[in-house]
Design an enzyme around this catalytic site. Structure first.
Site, mmCIF file in Angstrom:
data_model
loop_
_atom_site.group_PDB
_atom_site.id
_atom_site.type_symbol
_atom_site.label_atom_id
_atom_site.label_comp_id
_atom_site.label_asym_id
_atom_site.label_seq_id
_atom_site.Cartn_x
_atom_site.Cartn_y
_atom_site.Cartn_z
ATOM 1 N N HIS A 43 10.015 -6.566 3.265
ATOM 2 C CA HIS A 43 9.416 -7.888 3.229
ATOM 3 C C HIS A 43 7.905 -7.865 3.277
ATOM 4 O O HIS A 43 7.259 -8.513 2.455
ATOM 5 C CB HIS A 43 10.012 -8.865 4.230
ATOM 6 N N LYS A 63 -2.491 -22.624 0.970
ATOM 7 C CA LYS A 63 -3.237 -21.933 -0.082
ATOM 8 C C LYS A 63 -3.153 -22.709 -1.400
ATOM 9 O O LYS A 63 -4.165 -22.915 -2.069
ATOM 10 C CB LYS A 63 -2.705 -20.505 -0.288
ATOM 11 N N ASP A 67 -20.196 3.067 -2.521
ATOM 12 C CA ASP A 67 -18.930 3.665 -2.949
ATOM 13 C C ASP A 67 -17.905 3.396 -1.852
ATOM 14 O O ASP A 67 -18.197 2.713 -0.884
ATOM 15 C CB ASP A 67 -19.102 5.183 -3.181
ATOM 16 N N THR A 125 1.548 -20.752 2.951
ATOM 17 C CA THR A 125 1.534 -20.618 1.486
ATOM 18 C C THR A 125 1.182 -21.957 0.849
ATOM 19 O O THR A 125 0.404 -22.023 -0.097
ATOM 20 C CB THR A 125 2.899 -20.127 0.979
ATOM 21 N N HIS A 155 16.118 -12.154 6.308
ATOM 22 C CA HIS A 155 16.568 -13.209 5.382
ATOM 23 C C HIS A 155 17.055 -12.598 4.060
ATOM 24 O O HIS A 155 17.586 -13.314 3.229
ATOM 25 C CB HIS A 155 15.496 -14.288 5.167
ATOM 26 N N HIS A 156 16.849 -11.305 3.892
ATOM 27 C CA HIS A 156 17.454 -10.627 2.740
ATOM 28 C C HIS A 156 18.895 -10.230 3.028
ATOM 29 O O HIS A 156 19.556 -9.656 2.177
ATOM 30 C CB HIS A 156 16.660 -9.369 2.385
ATOM 31 N N GLU A 162 6.253 -5.609 2.080
ATOM 32 C CA GLU A 162 5.949 -5.090 0.747
ATOM 33 C C GLU A 162 5.732 -6.221 -0.274
ATOM 34 O O GLU A 162 4.829 -6.141 -1.095
ATOM 35 C CB GLU A 162 7.083 -4.163 0.289
ATOM 36 N N SER A 185 -8.524 -16.905 -5.956
ATOM 37 C CA SER A 185 -9.546 -17.618 -5.191
ATOM 38 C C SER A 185 -10.958 -17.304 -5.691
ATOM 39 O O SER A 185 -11.915 -17.966 -5.297
ATOM 40 C CB SER A 185 -9.436 -17.265 -3.702
ATOM 41 N N TYR A 218 4.569 -9.093 0.238
ATOM 42 C CA TYR A 218 3.247 -9.690 0.458
ATOM 43 C C TYR A 218 2.140 -8.720 0.126
ATOM 44 O O TYR A 218 1.037 -9.119 -0.258
ATOM 45 C CB TYR A 218 3.148 -10.238 1.881
ATOM 46 N N HIS A 227 13.583 0.557 -13.350
ATOM 47 C CA HIS A 227 12.712 -0.572 -13.692
ATOM 48 C C HIS A 227 12.064 -1.122 -12.420
ATOM 49 O O HIS A 227 10.851 -1.293 -12.346
ATOM 50 C CB HIS A 227 13.508 -1.664 -14.408
ATOM 51 N N TRP A 260 16.788 -0.741 -6.745
ATOM 52 C CA TRP A 260 15.524 -0.316 -6.122
ATOM 53 C C TRP A 260 15.587 -0.451 -4.605
ATOM 54 O O TRP A 260 14.768 0.103 -3.894
ATOM 55 C CB TRP A 260 14.336 -1.092 -6.710
ATOM 56 N N ARG A 298 23.816 -10.461 -9.975
ATOM 57 C CA ARG A 298 22.787 -9.596 -10.535
ATOM 58 C C ARG A 298 23.345 -8.177 -10.683
ATOM 59 O O ARG A 298 24.406 -7.867 -10.173
ATOM 60 C CB ARG A 298 21.532 -9.599 -9.652
ATOM 61 N N SER A 306 0.307 8.147 -0.760
ATOM 62 C CA SER A 306 -0.776 7.611 -1.579
ATOM 63 C C SER A 306 -1.180 6.228 -1.091
ATOM 64 O O SER A 306 -2.366 5.940 -0.905
ATOM 65 C CB SER A 306 -0.323 7.567 -3.034
ATOM 66 N N SER A 307 -0.173 5.376 -0.853
ATOM 67 C CA SER A 307 -0.480 4.004 -0.420
ATOM 68 C C SER A 307 -1.160 3.985 0.935
ATOM 69 O O SER A 307 -2.103 3.229 1.160
ATOM 70 C CB SER A 307 0.801 3.178 -0.326
#
Lengths: 366, 536
Positions: free
Chosen positions: B255, B333, B107, B330, B304-305, B257, B270, B259, B78, B143, B452, B171-172
């Site tokens: 991390h 924004k 293009d 943040t 921080h993870h 990722e 926006s 963002y 998932h 994951w 979890r 790809s990314s």
């Protein structure tokens, strides 16, 4: 299609049946340790700060959504920049953050730094059970999910502390600074008792420390908090915090039991005795992977039935159980009599026809 | 016959090729954008189906539907499918469709690379999903695939997982290179950087995050591969390695990722808020600087993870302060968005509903993020459902909300047709209410102590899990309606104007609806660019 209908039916049945209702919590526990209350207060402080900011920001948004709408004939203003306003709403959050960081740092240092512990407990995570050793007292044991919970997994009627009960609890004295040395034998686990505000990763090959001073006697429950494989959800932690006298009595009792176990390891057991004792050890320690009926899980965990090891020479069987291999953990922490029992059980049950193993064989194989 | 079609094909040189091969061979940014978006949507449904399985098992205590190993496979897949299969490709699809139109280009800069970076994805996805049918089952280590659960103790299919991650990373990275090249080289000569719309800005910055972060992930899985197969011990203490090092490497990717998945959504919002508030975006320049600051900070907060891995106090303090700092840009924004709608003249078409609810729900996810950053409190929050609630608020009601808002906002431009507004609103309210029923109670579950990634739980968690599961089924069902609305729009929608939102600004609205196959044959002039600027 038919499968789909069955599945939908099953889900509908699940939704309509309300099984068990127990008391639930909404918030973090205040806990019973010298630190847990501070952590709770910090949590509430940050929560209220966020709440107030939320009320202000969302309040402004909803006010705007309600009043500044085209349907009310409002004409749009055209402002789109203001350095002053930008500076204000950069500056104020910084001040709020500093105000939060100061108490947070204080509590953190208090929680992490311990000058001197009164006693030490070594906690070792295994797939999927905990091992507790008291190095100064010279005692140690394994703590597995209680059989009552294991048996109730597929029953509607669950025991009161379903999944939060163990076969042997950790016992600690009250009002004592206890240092935990936390490690793991296989993968990463995390030892967590919410009421103590102690949660620490158990890393294989490394030792982390944590500490607690519990201020109230009682029974406290927790769970493994780091995904550690199949039965991650089935390795609870139960701690009895007792008076210092009761703790001393408990330690004496454990030492006596240990001496008795050492004595029983030197005698010769009958096959029936070994198999009977081995079955309960197998169910607590081995059935998570190899399954209760010994069928294993193809591709991941080998089956006991028709196993070349269980039917082959006892020396190979002893070696793999005592020392482990690949994903199979080492079980050298079990006593000689228990190891002999479980190995014999594996060799005689499940239709296997291996030889009986005596505690003395284990002693010499170590 | 064949001569006629050959002539027709020649005449049609600048149009799409006929037949299915068009989609295989296409180098057109709109075709590739469409492919990305449909691929992402099918992966969203698949990842959603896994989530339905998870919620069905968690409906009641006990194990009713699956064994714990399969439950772990579902949570793992998932997460992987949603992150790498749904959210990231959807944003790349939006970038493909929109960036050339927004910067006045014909293009993308690297069309063949563009084709390749899409066509790697279905194969990577197929390899990843094929692990379900292998002996030992799919990866079941979450994951985040922490070693050694993902190395020594993982099923054999893990090597296929590693290969799939490598392909997704290729790809990314190719997509990111293409976007940087397009934005910097293909934008209209008269367009300055500070004229660029925010979606372009946020994607440009995201591309740099991708280029910085994805190779680190590739490094992590390569080390896993050699640990598993070639006798190295990067993450194995018995060979001198360290399992915690895996987490450092993973989160140095992980991390940025998060963002990568949220910055383009900031861009989308926006665009939408000014259109329906009929007012220019507030604080354009500070929005750009805030995005860049968030991107920079995202590289220096990864641990921080990992507050509970046994980090020294000094490390914990540093990562706590750095993490709290992210709240500042943040916050800027969010405040700018509120100021954008303030004193506007608002209407509430479907894209606006998604955008407004994004601001509120994403901010709730931001609050719980700030709470998680407070180390002592994180001792209690870490690895509980509080974390699950937090990242679903930022990724579902953040990233996914931004994508859905974008789909409704630009659908008339893509298809030349208008979607059914009534159905759009019904779908919005259905999804908005149900998503909160799924995820809000999970805050309580986490605070009350539910870890979890567990397939079964003790009795005090039964009530909220029940509510959360019911909400989950309702939320899952809302995507059927979403699919219907999009297909209905393509087939039966009323023709849309070139500027279906009267008050919208942006070069894409100067093109006809549907947009021509090649966006801008002649670059827009300075006057046109300023006329269509969001912030004047």
């Amino acid at each position: 299609m038919k499968q789909f209908l069955t599945l939908t039916g099953a889900i509908a049945a699940l939704i309509s049946s309300r099984a068990v209702i127990a008391e639930y919590g909404l918030n973090m526990t205040k806990g019973v340790s010298t630190i847990s209350g501070d952590i709770y207060n910090l949590h509430m402080m940050v929560f209220w700060v966020c709440f107030v900011i939320g009320v202000v920001v969302f309040g402004a948004m909803f006010y705007s959504i309600i009043t500044h709408r085209k349907s009310k004939g409002v004409k749009a203003a055209n402002f789109h920049d203001s350095t002053t306003v930008e500076l204000i709403w950069t500056g104020i959050p910084i001040l709020i953050l500093i105000a939060m960081a100061i108490p947070a740092s204080k509590v953190l240092i208090e929680a992490e730094v311990l000058d001197k512990a009164d006693m030490t407990v070594k906690v070792t995570g295994h797939q999927w059970k905990w091992q507790y050793d008291y190095p100064e007292e010279g005692i140690g044991f394994m703590s597995n999910l209680a059989q009552s919970s294991r048996d109730a997994i597929n029953l509607d009627d669950k025991p009161e502390n379903y999944l939060l009960e163990v076969d042997k609890r950790l016992v600690l004295p009250v009002d004592t600074k206890v240092r935990f040395l936390i490690t793991a034998n296989d993968v990463i686990h995390a030892w967590w008792v919410p009421a103590f505000a102690v949660k620490q990763d158990a890393n294989p090959g490394f030792i982390n420390d944590a500490w607690v001073e519990v201020t109230e006697e009682g029974t406290y429950r927790g769970q493994c908090a780091e995904l550690c494989g199949k039965d991650h959800g089935f390795m609870p932690i139960v701690v009895d915090v007792v008076s210092k006298d009761a703790f001393a009595a408990w330690v004496a009792e454990q030492k006596a039991e240990k001496a008795e176990a050492a004595a029983s390891a030197t005698k010769t057991w009958s096959e029936d005795e070994l198999v009977a004792n081995g079955e309960s050890i197998y169910n607590a320690n081995c059935s998570g992977c190899h399954q209760k009926d010994g069928s294993g899980i193809p591709g991941a965990f080998p089956a006991m039935t028709d196993s070349t090891i269980a039917n082959g020479p006892a020396s190979d069987h002893l070696d793999i159980v005592i020392n482990g291999k690949g994903g199979m953990p080492a079980f050298k922490m079990l006593g000689d009599a228990d190891l002999a029992s479980v190995i014999t059980y594996e060799r005689r049950a499940f239709g296997n026809n291996g030889t009986v193993v005596q505690p003395s064989d284990v002693t010499s194989a170590r | 016959m064949s001569t006629i079609s050959a002539v027709a094909a020649h005449d049609d040189h600048h149009g799409p090729e006929k037949g299915l091969l068009r989609w295989v061979k296409t180098t057109n940014h709109k075709d590739i954008g469409t492919l990305y978006l449909w691929f992402a949507f099918s992966m969203l449904l698949l990842g959603g189906a896994f989530a339905m399985g998870i919620r069905a098992e968690l409906l009641h205590p006990g194990l009713q539907l699956m064994d714990p190993q399969f439950f772990n496979q579902l949570t793992t897949m998932h997460g992987l499918i949603m992150v790498f299969g749904a959210i990231m490709p959807a944003f790349v699809g939006l970038a493909n469709w929109l960036i050339p139109m927004m910067v006045g280009a014909p293009d993308m800069a690297l069309p063949r690379l563009n084709n390749w970076s899409f066509w790697v994805l279905p194969f990577a996805g197929a390899i990843l999903l094929s692990t379900f049918f292998m002996e030992g089952g799919a990866p079941a280590f979450g994951w985040t695939f922490y070693a050694p659960l993902s190395t020594t103790f993982a099923p054999d299919s893990t090597d296929f997982f590693i290969f799939a991650i490598h392909l997704l990373g290729f790809s990314s990275i190719m997509g990111a290179i293409n976007i940087i090249a397009t934005v910097l080289n293909m934008k209209a000569p008269e367009m300055r950087l500070m004229d660029m719309p925010l979606f372009v800005w946020t994607w440009l910055i995201t591309s740099f995050l991708l280029i910085g972060a994805m190779p680190v992930l590739a490094g992590a899985v390569t080390m896993m591969l050699t640990d598993r197969n070639f006798g190295t011990a990067f993450f194995d203490a018995t060979g001198g390695g360290d399992p915690v090092m895996f987490q450092h490497i993973f989160w140095f990717f992980g991390h940025p990722e998060v963002y990568i998945m949220i910055l383009p959504a900031f861009g989308v919002i926006s665009h939408i808020l000014p259109t329906f508030a009929r007012k220019p975006l507030f604080g354009y320049a500070s929005m750009v600087y805030a995005t860049a600051s968030i991107a920079f900070l995202s590289y220096i907060v990864w641990a921080h993870h990992m507050f509970l891995t046994g980090m020294p106090v000094a490390g914990e303090l540093y990562f706590m302060y750095a993490t709290m700092l992210i709240a500042v840009p943040t916050g800027v924004k969010v405040f700018n968005w509120v100021a954008t709608i303030w004193k506007g003249s608002m209407t509430f078409e479907t894209p606006m509903l998604w955008a407004l609810s994004f601001v509120i729900l994403f901010t709730i996810g931001g609050f719980s993020g700030l709470m998680l950053g407070i180390v002592p409190a994180d001792i209690q929050y870490h690895d509980t459902y509080f974390v699950v609630a937090h990242f679903h608020y930022v990724l579902v009601t953040g990233a996914l909300w931004g994508i859905i808002a974008a789909v409704f906002y630009w659908l008339p431009k893509w298809t030349g047709k208008m979607y059914n507004e009534t159905l759009g609103k019904i779908h919005f309210w259905w999804a908005m209410i149900s998503v909160n029923v799924v995820f809000f109670p999970q805050h309580f579950l986490g605070l009350a102590g539910m870890p979890r990634r567990i397939p079964d739980y003790s009795l005090q968690f039964a009530d909220f899990n029940y509510i959360s599961s019911i909400g989950g089924f309702a939320f899952g069902l809302s995507f059927v309606l979403f699919a219907y609305i999009v297909v209905d729009c393509i087939r039966n929608g009323k023709p849309a104007d070139s500027r279906p939102w009267y008050s919208a600004k942006g070069l894409e609205w100067t093109l006809s609806s549907p947009a021509p196959y090649h966006s801008f044959n002649t670059p827009p002039t300075r006057a046109e660019i300023l006329e269509e600027s969001q912030h004047s």
